[in-house]
Design a protein around this motif. Sequence first.
Motif, short mmCIF file in Angstrom:
data_model
loop_
_atom_site.label_atom_id
_atom_site.label_comp_id
_atom_site.label_asym_id
_atom_site.label_seq_id
_atom_site.Cartn_x
_atom_site.Cartn_y
_atom_site.Cartn_z
N PHE A 144 -17.49 5.67 5.97
CA PHE A 144 -17.99 4.32 5.24
C PHE A 144 -19.54 4.73 4.75
CE2 PHE A 144 -20.85 0.68 5.08
CZ PHE A 144 -20.09 -0.05 4.14
N THR A 145 -19.68 4.38 3.32
CA THR A 145 -20.95 4.26 2.72
C THR A 145 -21.20 2.97 2.07
OG1 THR A 145 -20.22 5.39 0.72
CG2 THR A 145 -21.08 6.70 2.22
N PRO A 146 -22.50 2.34 2.03
CA PRO A 146 -22.47 0.94 1.66
C PRO A 146 -22.32 0.41 0.17
CG PRO A 146 -24.55 1.83 2.64
CD PRO A 146 -23.61 3.04 2.36
N ASN A 147 -22.29 1.55 -0.68
CA ASN A 147 -21.97 1.38 -2.04
C ASN A 147 -20.42 1.47 -2.68
OD1 ASN A 147 -24.83 0.94 -1.93
ND2 ASN A 147 -25.19 2.17 -3.80
N TYR A 148 -19.78 1.55 -1.69
CA TYR A 148 -18.43 1.95 -1.84
C TYR A 148 -17.43 0.80 -1.51
CZ TYR A 148 -13.59 3.60 -0.99
OH TYR A 148 -12.20 3.68 -1.17
N PHE A 149 -16.67 0.30 -2.37
CA PHE A 149 -15.51 -0.58 -2.06
C PHE A 149 -14.16 0.03 -2.37
CE2 PHE A 149 -19.51 -2.63 -2.76
CZ PHE A 149 -19.42 -4.08 -2.14
N ARG A 150 -13.21 -0.66 -1.76
CA ARG A 150 -11.71 -0.28 -1.86
C ARG A 150 -11.01 -1.59 -2.41
NH1 ARG A 150 -9.09 3.64 1.79
NH2 ARG A 150 -9.81 2.34 3.58
N ILE A 151 -10.14 -1.35 -3.78
CA ILE A 151 -9.45 -2.57 -4.13
C ILE A 151 -8.20 -2.48 -3.54
CG2 ILE A 151 -8.41 -1.55 -6.17
CD1 ILE A 151 -10.69 -4.64 -6.36
N CYS A 152 -7.44 -1.61 -3.09
CA CYS A 152 -6.22 -1.52 -2.48
C CYS A 152 -6.29 -1.53 -1.12
CB CYS A 152 -5.41 -0.32 -2.96
SG CYS A 152 -5.86 1.22 -2.08
N GLU A 153 -5.03 -1.89 -0.23
CA GLU A 153 -5.06 -1.82 1.26
C GLU A 153 -5.33 -0.48 1.71
OE1 GLU A 153 -2.68 -3.11 -1.09
OE2 GLU A 153 -0.67 -2.34 -0.64
N ASN A 154 -5.66 -0.35 2.81
CA ASN A 154 -5.83 0.95 3.21
C ASN A 154 -4.34 1.38 4.13
OD1 ASN A 154 -5.85 -0.61 5.81
ND2 ASN A 154 -7.82 -0.11 6.49
N ALA A 155 -4.44 2.65 4.54
CA ALA A 155 -3.30 3.18 5.25
C ALA A 155 -2.61 2.18 6.33
CB ALA A 155 -3.27 4.47 5.62
N TYR A 156 -3.89 2.05 7.07
CA TYR A 156 -3.41 1.16 8.49
C TYR A 156 -2.68 -0.23 8.10
CZ TYR A 156 -4.09 -1.43 12.76
OH TYR A 156 -3.94 -2.22 14.15
N THR A 157 -3.10 -1.03 7.30
CA THR A 157 -2.63 -2.15 6.77
C THR A 157 -1.25 -2.11 6.04
OG1 THR A 157 -4.78 -2.86 6.27
CG2 THR A 157 -2.89 -4.24 5.38
N LYS A 158 -1.16 -1.00 5.19
CA LYS A 158 0.15 -0.95 4.43
C LYS A 158 1.13 -0.30 5.42
CE LYS A 158 1.65 0.35 -0.24
NZ LYS A 158 1.45 0.42 -1.30
N TYR A 159 0.98 0.67 6.18
CA TYR A 159 1.94 1.43 6.54
C TYR A 159 2.55 0.96 7.91
CZ TYR A 159 1.25 3.72 2.38
OH TYR A 159 1.03 3.85 1.11
N ARG A 160 1.48 0.29 8.68
CA ARG A 160 2.00 -0.56 9.88
C ARG A 160 2.93 -1.45 9.29
NH1 ARG A 160 -0.21 -1.06 14.81
NH2 ARG A 160 -0.46 -3.38 14.26
N ALA A 161 2.50 -2.27 8.28
CA ALA A 161 3.38 -3.28 7.75
C ALA A 161 4.64 -2.84 7.45
CB ALA A 161 2.80 -4.10 6.62
N GLN A 162 4.79 -1.44 6.75
CA GLN A 162 6.06 -0.93 6.42
C GLN A 162 6.85 -0.64 7.59
OE1 GLN A 162 5.10 1.74 3.40
NE2 GLN A 162 7.35 2.48 3.13
#
Lengths: 421, 338
Positions: A144-162
């Motif tokens: 993580f760096t403070p000036n970075y943002f992510r617009i999509c879901e991360n692997a944890y969220t998406k693939y556990r849901a899958q």
Amino acid sequence: MARLSRRRMLQGTGALAAASAVGLPMSRSYAQEQTIKIGFLGPLSGGMEVMGRPLLTGAEIAVNQINKAGGVNGMKLELVPRDDKGTGKDAVTGARDLFASGVNLLCGNISTASVLGVSPLLSEANATLISCSAVADSLTHEDFTPNYFRICENAYTKYRAQARLFAERHPDMTNWTGVVTDAANGRSIWTAFEHGLREFYPALANKEVSITDPVVTKVGASDFKQQIVRLMSSPAQCFLNTTNGADAILFFSQAASLGLDSKFPLVTDAGSGWGVPLALKDKIPQSILTGVFWYYEAYDHLEMGRELYKDYVDATGKEFPDDFVELSHAAVYAYANAIKATGNTDTQQIVKAMEGMKFQTAKGEREFRKEDHQCIGDVTFLTLDRADNERGWKVGEFIRVNGRDSMEPPSPGKAIDFSKI
Amino acid sequence: MADRSVYFWPAAGVIALIATALAPLFANDSVTFILGLAMIEAVFALSWNLLFNYTGIASFGHAAFFTLGAYFVACAQRYGWDVTFPLQLLVAFALGGGAAFAIGAVALKRASGIHLAILTLAIAEVVRMVIGYIDYVGRDDGLGGIPRPVVNLGLATLDLRSSSAYYWCILVVCVALALGLWWLVRSRYGRALRSIAEDAERATFVGMDIYKLRLFSFTISGAVAAICGGLSAPWVQIVTPDLSHWLHSAQPMLNTLLGGSAMFWGPAVGAFAYSLINYSTRTLDGVSEIVVGGILLTIILIAPTGITGALESLRRKIFQKWRAASPWAQVRVKGEQI
């Protein structure tokens, strides 16, 4: 016919080089007056172009829509694209070029390697980056760096849901394996998916799950026959594929030729947009449940969704907007909202404004989690079934999961501890 | 009268060096970054040309040594190993040289020509693939966020964290390496290497140990390539296995073709020319490679001896005309008539 002399050829080459050096006549110009520049970094050549091109289109559509509506605080947006070829080194070169051109708001980036290259430069350059489809968990955790943002879901969220979807819908499918790309995103996807299978099958299907070690492959591999043969001989009933772009096209084409279908009537895929099924046609697996970042028909009840689809068809003449289109579109809107809120483009103020910011996108409301800048929104899946039509397949079912319910707790600077979840 | 044309290349070199040194004061960060990369690639290409033009060995896997140096310095900087930056570069030099010696000791005995070229290519690919399996160095994703060094000199501290400071560090090291190679090819060893490149059998006949001399050249070349890699890691701030990709091994060949292999500085000129073309086409998103390829092909077809070869012909023509037209030449002609 006039003969092309060596002198003329040399003059022509010189003129071309000079025109390129000036950069202006041959590069795209989105606006002439004073503008707010938004840098775009994405793969516009090479194996990942199939995903990078729609990403650029989405950002262009967003810029045009915003400018058509009067711009942001009366100023027009200008998109400055650079090709990162999906590699860390080219992403760094492109990012430095954008910084030097006075661009401090960046979006794009498909590959985790590109983000890993650019992200550490952001503080020094006083710039921000919203990455679009890099899913590796580490980007909002240990890297993580403070000036970075992510617009999509991360692997944890998406693939556990899958994994949860399979436990709910296919409780008898208890024998699993995977085709995993040996890169941060592939490993992240598999870790999350495997963890999900081990948690949700006992909890929801009341059955233990058996997982065979995944078949590992390299990004940009030129042949998958060995991996396919290993899948054919594995005891698994189903597998997760994490190859994407040109790799996924080659993998599924070879799989169809080698008859992988007969062993796996249903497969699941991490998702790499419409480019893959459109290229595969009837070589697509019999039935595939794939992760998508956006499906236009499912969001046509939203005005932004309808507008994005209409503008995409107008701009490209194609009827299937790739899901990556929406990600960059949303990233540009995120910046527009933040600039509107702060009244300027100062990096630190934009970062502050985006932390915890809720904003409307073509996929409904999104929010950047304040602690780790991870976006919260819908997590979506689609089933595609082989069909006897011109495309070779048809869309089956659209599945939407509330991302907020599947997320891990924020821990910027620290890796996800799966053992504690 | 003295032939002033002999000052053309030294003068051009001094002007280019001054312009390169002053670049951070005038150019933007992006241009400075590209120039820094160009300097590194220039020395990398010179090290390859030591093998190709001066020893008669074609290596298709020279990037393997570059990669070794890059990864060593990257790890030392990223994980904060207790090794000062100058020592890191020296270790990179030794690592590259050691690896080149070990490979060369076997390969140069058993293979030559195209077989040796393919063997080196295979070694570079092995290096790339092995790195792809090592967690510590980030596998296929590489190692990012490499900090630039701060060198403790005892009484003073040399802070190389800013782009301009590190740029000048690259300049100093690259100039030192290039001059070292230049001195080498003009030394007794250099002349011996050239004789092998021109006619290995005759060199053997006059009593030269061509195996030892080739191994010496291979070792020095690998060591210089590794130090180039070591310099590049904190500059780019990310290292990936692609550093050892055959495309990177092809880069010094392309630079040599572009700049010309006959003159010592040809590959360096090629590296700068390539960077200029690449930078100029950066806004042609998606088609830049096609344009770059087209331009390179055109230049190489028009000037088969490379840029330096073409410039040398031009220099001769201009100075011949200038000499013919100068009053001193008239006097000389008249004097000869008398």
